[in-house]
Design an enzyme around this catalytic site. Structure first.
Site, PDB file in Angstrom:
ATOM      1  N   LYS A 168     -18.638  86.210  62.463  1.00  0.00           N
ATOM      2  CA  LYS A 168     -17.579  86.908  61.342  1.00  0.00           C
ATOM      3  C   LYS A 168     -18.453  87.491  60.182  1.00  0.00           C
ATOM      4  CE  LYS A 168     -13.640  83.714  61.739  1.00  0.00           C
ATOM      5  NZ  LYS A 168     -12.725  84.565  62.178  1.00  0.00           N
ATOM      6  N   ARG A 206      -7.686  79.970  70.937  1.00  0.00           N
ATOM      7  CA  ARG A 206      -6.906  79.984  72.204  1.00  0.00           C
ATOM      8  C   ARG A 206      -7.503  78.927  73.479  1.00  0.00           C
ATOM      9  NH1 ARG A 206      -6.717  86.316  72.101  1.00  0.00           N
ATOM     10  NH2 ARG A 206      -6.867  85.646  69.824  1.00  0.00           N
TER      11      ARG A 206
HETATM   12  N1  BES Z   1      -9.555  81.286  62.974  1.00  0.00           N
HETATM   13  C1  BES Z   1      -9.333  82.622  63.259  1.00  0.00           C
HETATM   14  C2  BES Z   1      -8.076  83.263  62.792  1.00  0.00           C
HETATM   15  C3  BES Z   1      -7.701  83.087  61.258  1.00  0.00           C
HETATM   16  C4  BES Z   1      -7.847  84.536  60.544  1.00  0.00           C
HETATM   17  C5  BES Z   1      -7.488  82.035  60.777  1.00  0.00           C
HETATM   18  C6  BES Z   1      -7.742  84.261  59.205  1.00  0.00           C
HETATM   19  C7  BES Z   1      -7.066  81.869  59.237  1.00  0.00           C
HETATM   20  C8  BES Z   1      -7.149  82.935  58.536  1.00  0.00           C
HETATM   21  C9  BES Z   1      -9.455  82.989  64.567  1.00  0.00           C
HETATM   22  O1  BES Z   1     -10.286  82.178  65.375  1.00  0.00           O
HETATM   23  C10 BES Z   1     -10.202  84.251  64.921  1.00  0.00           C
HETATM   24  O2  BES Z   1     -10.923  84.643  64.623  1.00  0.00           O
HETATM   25  N2  BES Z   1      -9.365  85.423  65.298  1.00  0.00           N
HETATM   26  C11 BES Z   1      -9.630  86.551  65.644  1.00  0.00           C
HETATM   27  C12 BES Z   1      -9.062  87.106  66.893  1.00  0.00           C
HETATM   28  C13 BES Z   1      -9.848  88.263  67.616  1.00  0.00           C
HETATM   29  C14 BES Z   1     -11.489  88.092  67.725  1.00  0.00           C
HETATM   30  C15 BES Z   1      -9.214  88.700  68.652  1.00  0.00           C
HETATM   31  C16 BES Z   1      -8.952  87.345  64.538  1.00  0.00           C
HETATM   32  O3  BES Z   1      -7.868  87.120  64.263  1.00  0.00           O
HETATM   33  O4  BES Z   1      -9.836  88.411  64.147  1.00  0.00           O
HETATM   34 ZN    ZN Z   2     -12.270  82.552  65.551  1.00  0.00          ZN
END
Ligand code: BES
Ligand code: ZN
Ligand code: ZN
Length: 508
Positions: free
Chosen positions: A286, A360
């Site tokens: 990230k 997931r």
């Molecule tokens: N933990 C994150 C989602 C999240 C984002 C939680 C903001 C709380 C606040 C999750 O694991 C994630 O990174 N999801 C990605 C999915 C994408 C790579 C398909 C996302 O939401 O960007």
């Molecule tokens: Zn994630």
């Protein structure tokens, strides 16, 4: 916060709170205070052009002829009947007001105000519950400087983080009824605090096995707690879950909690939580900004643990399973790569195209395991699953995805009762196609669009016929906007919602 209940009488010292109903009418005790103070209350209300509405407070300092430091008049009138959640918000607002004026010895005189006969025992219990929820602070890391001046520290940090009042003496008409109504809410409040503590806790302290150790503490309340090790999970074939933790020096774990408060013959209900104790994104790392929030990526597991605490503490008459999937998503030489293929416990294979879509993956094995082992009446999972749910619903509603209309409706109704609202989102074959994959049974990301829905479709592939609901709580569990009943970063979202669902439909 310490709460005591007693019969109505004129408060003699400290701060007293009295209610004002429609047209600023006062109850008998409040009228008594007014008379003894040469009409201080009625005069103050007139001078301030006070209108007794929910959320309006009026403070009278050092009222004449009384030994009280202050009297706070709290408005409760409303054109509509106040809901139980309105009463919680009222109590929260009141606590905020008392904290602002640093009140210590507080007496709440919760009598019917004038003709307003709406102050039921349930309402009073909810108001206290609201005040307790508001009193929560996460300040365990506000340490003292070694050899430093303690007074200085208190002065600097004291105001903003004041937990005052730390006790409340509640006066009411039907003490026994109120005490009984409050006793169930007391357990619920501690369950919410458990969830908030877990989510607020930094990830260097709360790694998967530490989380499991905290869940183990529920044993004291009569919850059966098992911790499955990596080795045990390997035997079960949980490679979707295990893959996520491969880049971390911390071991992953699956915790199974069981509360058997219902009849032996009753099928259990099950709650499953995403417990990624920190989500860097893994190799699909990230960006830096805001990454610290990802200590809260175990909000689903925090909620399930808080809920199990609440249900056990109030001795809910239901058989309930709580399963939490714990892992830390880190980039490392041993971490899984984009393009890797893993086999889940269900036998289905997954191409990992983005290691940041890890929630997931841990849930896939946890859901499959829960449904196979416990054959529950329903499964509800909670997860801080997608950023996309924040884009869709903001921080007002959690996203609800379900294969069952009745379960959906029940969750929606519980949301309206508790103020922990949900909004149902669609599922469907067209969305499901978006995660089809050329080289494995599925890929772990969809396309650019409908990110929350394709994530839900992914989860659904690990659910057979059991009624199931997925709550995407990425917008509601953490980074919470300040509300009447919560000032902390973690809201504890979901504990009150699901406790209500259980109480309304699954206790016999
Ligand atoms: N933990 C994150 C989602 C999240 C984002 C939680 C903001 C709380 C606040 C999750 O694991 C994630 O990174 N999801 C990605 C999915 C994408 C790579 C398909 C996302 O939401 O960007
Ligand atoms: Zn994630
Ligand atoms: Zn995540």
């Amino acid at each position: 916060m310490k709460i005591t209940f007693s019969a109505l009488s004129i408060p003699k010292k400290g701060s007293a709170v009295v209610l004002a109903g429609k047209d600023n009418k006062l109850g008998i005790i409040a009228q008594g205070l007014d008379e003894s103070s040469d009409g201080a209350l009625t005069r103050a209300m007139k001078a301030a052009k006070f209108k007794a509405e929910q959320g309006n407070f009026l403070e009278i300092l050092a009222p004449a002829h009384l030994k009280l430091d202050r009297i706070i008049i709290a408005g409760i009138s409303s054109d509509e009947e106040l809901s139980l959640h309105d009463w919680e918000r009222f109590g929260g607002g009141l606590h905020g007001r008392l904290a602002a004026c640093k009140s210590e010895a507080v007496t709440l005189v919760l009598e019917s105000a004038g003709d307003d006969d709406k102050v039921s025992s349930q309402a009073i219990a909810r108001a206290i519950h609201g005040a307790v929820l508001r009193s929560y602070r996460f300040d365990r890391y506000k340490g003292e400087i070694k050899g430093g001046d303690k007074k200085k520290k208190d002065k600097k940090q004291g105001d903003k983080n004041s937990k005052l009042p730390d006790s409340m003496a509640v006066q009411c008409e039907k003490t026994a009824d109120v005490r009984k109504a409050y006793s169930a809410l007391d357990g619920l409040g501690s369950g919410v605090f458990v969830a908030r503590d877990l989510v607020n806790e930094p990830a260097n302290i709360l790694y998967p096995l530490e989380f499991a150790a905290r869940a183990k503490k529920l044993t004291k309340l009569g919850v059966k707690v098992e911790v499955l090790s990596e080795k045990q999970m390997e035997k079960l074939g949980m490679h979707a879950l295990l893959g996520v933790g491969m880049g971390s020096v911390r071991d992953s774990a699956l915790v199974v909690m069981q509360w058997n408060g219902g009849p032996k013959t009753q099928k259990p209900i099950a709650f499953v939580g995403k417990g990624v104790t920190f989500d860097t994104g893994g190799i699909s790392i990230k960006p830096g900004a805001g990454m610290g929030d990802m200590k809260g990526d175990m909000g689903g597991a925090g909620c399930v643990t808080g809920l199990m605490h609440a249900l056990a503490a109030r001795k809910a008459k239901a058989n309930v399973i709580g399963v939490i999937a714990l892992a830390e998503n880190m980039p490392d030489a041993a971490a899984q790569r984009p393009g890797d293929v893993v086999t889940s416990m269900s036998g289905q294979t997954i191409e990992i195209l983005n290691t940041d879509a890890e929630g997931r993956l841990v849930l896939a094995d946890a859901l499959w395991y829960t449904q196979k082992r416990f054959k529950p009446q329903f499964m509800i999972n909670l997860a801080t699953l997608t950023g996309a749910i924040l884009v869709a619903l903001g921080q007002e509603h959690a996203g609800l995805f379900s294969n069952n209309d009745e379960l959906s409706q029940r969750i929606t109704d519980a949301g309206l009762t508790t103020g922990e609202k949900v909004w149902r989102m669609p599922l469907g074959a067209e969305y499901d196609k978006m995660i089809d994959c050329d080289i494995a049974n599925m890929k772990n990301i969809g396309g650019r669009y409908a990110g929350s829905i394709t994530a839900a479709q992914f989860l659904q592939r690990f659910v057979n016929d059991v009624p199931w609901a997925h709550l995407d709580i990425a917008g509601t569990a953490m980074n919470s906007p300040k509300s009447e009943i919560n000032r902390s970063w973690a809201s504890g979202y979901g504990v009150r919602l699901l406790n209500q669902l259980v109480a309304d439909h699954y206790e016999k």
